[in-house]
Design an enzyme around this catalytic site. Structure first.
Site, PDB file in Angstrom:
ATOM      1  N   ASP A  47       4.844  -8.168   6.479  1.00 46.02           N
ATOM      2  CA  ASP A  47       5.675  -6.998   6.754  1.00 46.02           C
ATOM      3  C   ASP A  47       5.057  -6.238   7.913  1.00 46.02           C
ATOM      4  O   ASP A  47       3.838  -6.203   8.081  1.00 46.02           O
ATOM      5  CB  ASP A  47       5.862  -6.118   5.521  1.00 46.02           C
ATOM      6  CG  ASP A  47       4.565  -5.583   4.950  1.00 46.02           C
ATOM      7  OD1 ASP A  47       4.076  -4.552   5.444  1.00 46.02           O
ATOM      8  OD2 ASP A  47       4.038  -6.191   4.000  1.00 46.02           O
ATOM      9  N   ASP A 136      10.423   1.173  -0.319  1.00 43.22           N
ATOM     10  CA  ASP A 136       8.977   1.337  -0.467  1.00 43.22           C
ATOM     11  C   ASP A 136       8.713   2.679  -1.131  1.00 43.22           C
ATOM     12  O   ASP A 136       8.917   3.733  -0.531  1.00 43.22           O
ATOM     13  CB  ASP A 136       8.328   1.262   0.909  1.00 43.22           C
ATOM     14  CG  ASP A 136       6.822   1.491   0.885  1.00 43.22           C
ATOM     15  OD1 ASP A 136       6.261   1.737  -0.193  1.00 43.22           O
ATOM     16  OD2 ASP A 136       6.205   1.433   1.965  1.00 43.22           O
ATOM     17  N   GLU A 138       5.610   4.677  -3.054  1.00 37.68           N
ATOM     18  CA  GLU A 138       4.175   4.618  -3.305  1.00 37.68           C
ATOM     19  C   GLU A 138       3.582   6.007  -3.156  1.00 37.68           C
ATOM     20  O   GLU A 138       4.300   6.978  -2.931  1.00 37.68           O
ATOM     21  CB  GLU A 138       3.514   3.641  -2.333  1.00 37.68           C
ATOM     22  CG  GLU A 138       3.777   3.976  -0.866  1.00 37.68           C
ATOM     23  CD  GLU A 138       3.120   2.994   0.085  1.00 37.68           C
ATOM     24  OE1 GLU A 138       1.928   3.196   0.382  1.00 37.68           O
ATOM     25  OE2 GLU A 138       3.792   2.028   0.518  1.00 37.68           O
TER      26      GLU A 138
END
Length: 252
Positions: A47, A136, A138
């Site tokens: 990525d 994403d 986090e």
């Protein structure tokens, strides 16, 4: 994840996955240093974000890249300036690719961020080359005192659901969820609400396996196992064959 360069006046970055276990890597004499033994039988990928700038995609393909996730957006104020080169270039080199969005749940609603993501690259088509868009979620890279962005467990679950519902409405696919088990347990309270219909992209570095997964998931689809290696950006594996990767891209 590969972190973008952050000008002092704007939040443009993507944090490296936080709180991943630092366990010793189990390997064999034939395994590359820092690479899980399972990498030998699974499609390799990576990525990237603006930190990698203009990627040499032919070289990445030659180094074994079979898929890549590319940062498209963050919140509703940032789009990766290298996204077009990275997204189109990877496809031209014969690499399956998808876009990801870095969530900032304290800035706006999940639905609003999903809509921004879709309009700036987070699309999907059943062509066998486009991976489903990814979310994403986090630890907060901008405020370590508010690792869950100031949201309660229930509000975080609702935020993720709002993002997922809007993405499904606009693209026909649920997002792949990128996270760590530690963050998920802390910030969603170990919610199992997404496991049945969301593929898991687990971050766990420096380990021989992906470890204990977040609540509800019995297996991972992608595993980010290191933040450096032979491919640009972070190193990943797909949990299946090359043929299964194509089917997953097609939504089968």
């Amino acid at each position: 994840m590969a972190r973008d360069r952050i000008p002092p006046t704007r939040h443009l970055g993507r944090a490296l996955a936080a709180s991943v276990a630092a366990l010793a890597l189990a390997g064999t004499a034939t395994a590359l240093a820092g690479t899980p033994v399972s990498a030998a039988s699974m499609p390799k990928g990576h990525d990237v974000s603006s930190h990698q700038k203009n990627v040499d995609w032919s070289s990445a393909r030659a180094q074994g890249a079979r898929f890549v996730y590319i940062k498209a957006t963050e919140s509703t104020t940032y789009r990766n300036p290298y996204f077009d080169q990275q997204y189109n270039g990877s496809r031209q080199a014969g690499i399956r690719r998808g876009a990801y969005h870095f969530a900032l749940p304290d800035k706006s609603s999940g639905a609003r961020q999903a809509a921004y993501f879709v309009s700036h690259g987070g699309t999907w088509t059943a062509d066998g080359w486009t991976l489903p868009p990814a979310l994403d979620v986090e630890y907060n890279p901008y405020d370590k005192k508010h690792r869950c962005y100031g949201l309660s467990n229930s509000r975080m679950v609702a935020w993720i659901r709002s993002f997922s519902d809007e993405l499904k409405r606009e693209t026909g696919r649920r997002p792949v969820i990128y996270t760590t088990t530690n963050w998920w347990n802390l910030c969603t309270g170990g919610s199992s609400a997404f496991a049945a219909d969301h593929a898991l992209w687990i971050a766990r570095h420096g380990s021989a396996d992906a470890g204990t997964l977040p609540a509800g998931w019995s297996s991972w689809t992608f595993w980010q196992y290191d933040n450096r290696g032979s491919l640009p950006g972070d190193q990943n594996l797909f949990n299946g064959s090359a043929g299964r990767l194509k089917s997953f891209a097609m939504g089968l």
